[in-house]
Design a protein around this motif. Structure first.
Motif, short mmCIF file in Angstrom:
data_model
loop_
_atom_site.label_atom_id
_atom_site.label_comp_id
_atom_site.label_asym_id
_atom_site.label_seq_id
_atom_site.Cartn_x
_atom_site.Cartn_y
_atom_site.Cartn_z
N PRO A 120 0.83 -1.21 0.00
CA PRO A 120 0.00 0.00 0.00
C PRO A 120 0.86 1.26 0.00
CG PRO A 120 -0.07 -1.09 2.15
CD PRO A 120 0.65 -2.01 1.22
N GLU A 121 0.26 2.35 -0.40
CA GLU A 121 0.97 3.59 -0.72
C GLU A 121 1.90 4.09 0.38
OE1 GLU A 121 -0.36 8.25 -1.49
OE2 GLU A 121 -1.81 6.63 -1.79
N LEU A 122 1.45 4.10 1.61
CA LEU A 122 2.23 4.72 2.69
C LEU A 122 3.28 3.80 3.28
CD1 LEU A 122 -0.58 6.70 4.58
CD2 LEU A 122 0.89 7.46 2.71
N ARG A 127 -6.89 -5.14 -6.24
CA ARG A 127 -6.79 -6.57 -5.93
C ARG A 127 -5.81 -6.86 -4.80
NH1 ARG A 127 -5.72 -9.61 -11.50
NH2 ARG A 127 -6.47 -11.40 -10.32
N SER A 128 -5.30 -5.84 -4.13
CA SER A 128 -4.30 -6.07 -3.09
C SER A 128 -4.86 -6.05 -1.68
CB SER A 128 -3.18 -5.02 -3.20
OG SER A 128 -3.66 -3.74 -2.83
N VAL A 173 -15.05 -1.76 -3.87
CA VAL A 173 -15.13 -1.75 -5.34
C VAL A 173 -14.04 -0.84 -5.87
CG1 VAL A 173 -16.54 -1.14 -7.34
CG2 VAL A 173 -17.61 -2.20 -5.32
N TYR A 174 -13.21 -1.38 -6.75
CA TYR A 174 -12.14 -0.59 -7.37
C TYR A 174 -12.66 -0.05 -8.69
CZ TYR A 174 -7.41 0.91 -8.52
OH TYR A 174 -6.31 1.66 -8.81
N THR A 228 -15.04 2.34 -3.84
CA THR A 228 -15.03 2.21 -2.37
C THR A 228 -13.81 1.43 -1.89
OG1 THR A 228 -16.41 0.22 -2.48
CG2 THR A 228 -17.54 2.34 -2.18
N TYR A 229 -12.83 1.24 -2.77
CA TYR A 229 -11.66 0.44 -2.41
C TYR A 229 -10.83 1.17 -1.35
CZ TYR A 229 -8.79 -3.62 -3.53
OH TYR A 229 -8.15 -4.83 -3.49
#
Length: 449
Positions: free
Chosen positions: A47-49, A435-436, A413-414, A427-428
């Motif tokens: 994830p991003e952070l 998918r992660s 939901v992506y 809403t991901y």
């Protein structure tokens, strides 16, 4: 009292060889990471952070002494003296001026005999970056047993993002000195708050390595297992009469100093502590707390658990802690099907794979999970720790979006356009690639709920 130590380790990572294809390069990097016991691996689906911040990372070791403490081990064995000067070794991770070549950390493994080198982001005794100093403080507190390097992957990651991180070796709770459990029950929160006080003193003392580097008025506390137990007490969660009376617990009723509502417990609490992260916190499953005691937790809390934790237990332990901490806003991050090793331990060093003659089993089991990849869990923990601490310690309001999530990640939901912008139905989980976000739950309760 304080003294500074230099580890004197100078081995530099070997240069990576160039390979002909991307597939071979990936294999080579993976094998190199395993051989070198890398603890700073970032997966492509992280994830991003989770990514390291802009700073280099330095580290140094300090020795602290807390005078005139109860010697719980001697008291439990009916020996004297009953008081002693309690020594603590603390590893300080901090933002450094440059991105120096990392130097290895020599660590004991779970059997308390085998040693290994682990390598991450940090270099030993390099110049700190004081451009944005003083930095907020994060105290890291390991389990029983453990050591100050068990969560060094997280400590280094936070230091790269502008935190000074103090990771504590808790005497009597270490792999090589594991002693009476009562010492951990009594001393864990005392150690945590003592380290906070000492770092404040050193930050103001001319000539120390911490001078002007750390701002203890903005402190977070991360604890794993018994470290999480201590963090809850440090944050205001007082223990029960039942736990004070356990024959197998602390001797002579000494745990009473942490009883809910007692003068000693109230005196321990400190306004400088702004937030806690408790990973697999132990105690509720053994009635060390009840709803009344946990209602005393008074700072924002992020609880982290594996849904099949058989040490701290999930439904009767960590989930109850989350539900009963009604005095504050709190979150519960759950790794579905993970056990007690969820998120906190570093990747298992290669030396841990062999069966230990002392233990009769491979120390690997102390670090790894049967279902979850450790690096994936570490990356997810780095992401959420960054969002939570930045929000509550640095007052970075933009990080709130990373904690405002649909509870079951798999319900998300992506939905993004070709330009990457979110569609209305998106809403991901914020910061997670498509998918992660699998096998994760994130729940939030407001103060009073």
């Amino acid at each position: 009292m304080i003294s500074y130590l230099s580890k004197g380790l100078t081995r530099i990572l070997p240069a990576s060889s160039r390979l002909a294809t991307l597939v071979l390069a990936s294999v080579s990097l993976s094998e190199t990471a395993m051989a070198d016991n890398r603890i700073d691996i970032l997966r492509p689906d992280a994830p991003e952070l989770a990514a390291p911040g802009p700073h280099g990372v330095g580290r140094f070791t300090i020795e602290l002494t807390n005078p005139d403490q109860y010697d719980i081990v001697s008291i439990a064995a009916d020996q004297t003296p009953e008081r002693y000067d309690r020594g603590l070794t603390v590893e300080i991770f901090y933002p450094s001026e440059d991105h120096n070549a990392p130097t290895p950390m020599r660590v004991f493994l779970r059997d308390g005999e085998t040693e290994a080198d682990i390598i991450g982001l940090s270099a030993d005794n390099v110049a700190p970056d004081k451009t944005d100093a003083p930095y907020p403080l994060v105290i890291v507190s390991h389990g029983y047993p453990g050591n100050r390097f068990l969560m060094s992957h997280l400590a280094e990651n936070l230091a790269s993002k502008g935190y000074v991180v103090a990771s504590v070796d808790h005497t009597d709770s270490l792999y090589q000195d594991q002693a009476a459990f009562g010492s951990t029950l009594v001393n864990r929160p005392l150690d945590q708050m003592f380290v906070l006080n000492e770092l404040e003193r050193l930050a103001k003392e001319p000539g120390t390595l911490l001078e002007g580097l750390v701002d203890t008025s903005r402190t977070g506390l991360i604890g794993y297992s018994m470290g999480g137990y201590g963090a809850i007490i440090s944050a205001g969660g007082g223990v029960t009469d039942v736990s004070i009376g356990y024959e197998w617990g602390a001797p002579d009723g000494l745990l009473g100093m942490h009883k809910a509502g007692s003068p000693d417990h109230e005196a321990l609490l400190d306004a400088r502590l702004k937030a806690i992260i408790a990973i697999g916190p132990w105690g509720r499953n053994r009635d060390f707390w009840d709803a009344d005691g946990l209602s005393g937790v008074r700072v924002p809390a992020l609880y982290v658990a594996g849904s099949v934790d058989d040490i701290s237990e999930y439904e009767t332990g960590i989930r109850k802690i989350f539900e009963e901490s009604t005095g504050t806003e709190r979150h519960l991050l759950t790794f579905v099907s993970a056990n007690h090793n969820a998120a906190a331990p570093m990747p298992a060093p290669a030396e841990s794979y062999a069966i230990s003659g002392k233990l009769g089993w491979a120390p690997f089991e102390h670090y790894a999970d049967a279902v979850w990849d450790t690096v994936r869990m570490n990356n997810i923990m780095q992401h959420f720790a960054t969002a939570f601490l930045d929000l509550h310690i640095k007052q970075d309001a933009a990080k709130a979006d990373y904690l405002d999530l649909i509870p079951n990640a798999e319900d998300g939901v992506y939905a993004r356009g070709d330009d990457g912008t979110q569609k209305p139905e998106h809403t991901y989980w914020a910061g997670f690639p498509d998918r992660s976000a699998k096998g994760l739950l994130f729940e939030t309760l407001k103060k009073g709920d």
